[in-house]
Scaffold this active site. Sequence first.
Site, PDB file in Angstrom:
ATOM      1  N   SER A 178       0.785  -1.303  -0.007  1.00  0.00           N
ATOM      2  CA  SER A 178       0.063   0.026  -0.032  1.00  0.00           C
ATOM      3  C   SER A 178       0.950   1.172   0.028  1.00  0.00           C
ATOM      4  O   SER A 178       2.150   1.075   0.357  1.00  0.00           O
ATOM      5  CB  SER A 178      -0.938  -0.067   1.254  1.00  0.00           C
ATOM      6  N   TYR A 224      -2.145  -0.407  10.451  1.00  0.00           N
ATOM      7  CA  TYR A 224      -2.144  -0.755   9.023  1.00  0.00           C
ATOM      8  C   TYR A 224      -0.782  -0.435   8.451  1.00  0.00           C
ATOM      9  O   TYR A 224      -0.459  -1.160   7.719  1.00  0.00           O
ATOM     10  CB  TYR A 224      -3.337   0.027   8.362  1.00  0.00           C
TER      11      TYR A 224
END
Length: 265
Positions: free
Chosen positions: A133, A146
Amino acid sequence: MSSHWRSGKKLLVFLAKSLLALLEAAIFALLPKPRKSVVGEVVLITGAGRGLGRLLALRFARLGSVLVLWDVNKEGNEETSKMAWEAGATRVHAYTCDCSQREEVYRVADQTYKAFLPAMIANDHGHLVCISSSAGLVGVNGLADYCASKFAAFGFAESVFIETFAQKQKGIKTTIVCPFFINTGMFEGCTTGCPSLLPILDPEYVVRKIVDAILQEQLYLYIPKFLYFIMFLRSFLPVKMGLLLADYLGVFLAMDGFKGQKKKQ
């Protein structure tokens, strides 16, 4: 042979190979890189029951790959399997598997990065794809856990690539994908302060870019391309200027409206 001669020879070889690498990069920056065929190749997709996993499965089905679909959601995975058959897949195998549980992974097929690599190394053939990501490139407030997982995924995949390179396993390829927020529902409510440069991404577009990167054996894929520029700036800008840029792009407010992925009733 003197040590000076060995050092000089090593430097000349390094410069020659560097020049060839730069020339190759310049050529492929101007011309499309040849795309490899994945007809008959076994493609294992985790999280295939929905979202990017499902879209990737359908894309590879149309390319003639043999699909192995994993997901903890049996119903969603079987639906993806049905859609893959309808999309023209020649072979599809769907397995219910919770990839967060090591024992479950080994129970289903004894296949993880750890278990894949020996066979790949023995055959000098394979392609590892890591979906990281943009949160695996820079820290984001409100996303500490995350970011930590995505930084770890990025670092692990990059390390595996370096290991295969050092061992001269030229047939094993790696692609590391770092997209901005994707409109799959996972980041429902998240915003961008500069949609022209950092748009919320369409899943179909992301899957198309991922498959293109795999077929062209591209190591790093950042989506959108503006992320490449951000990483370039980050390499030399003072920290305060980087924070000002993040503020301008609305990064500090991105998670303020976060609602999370809606669960099925």
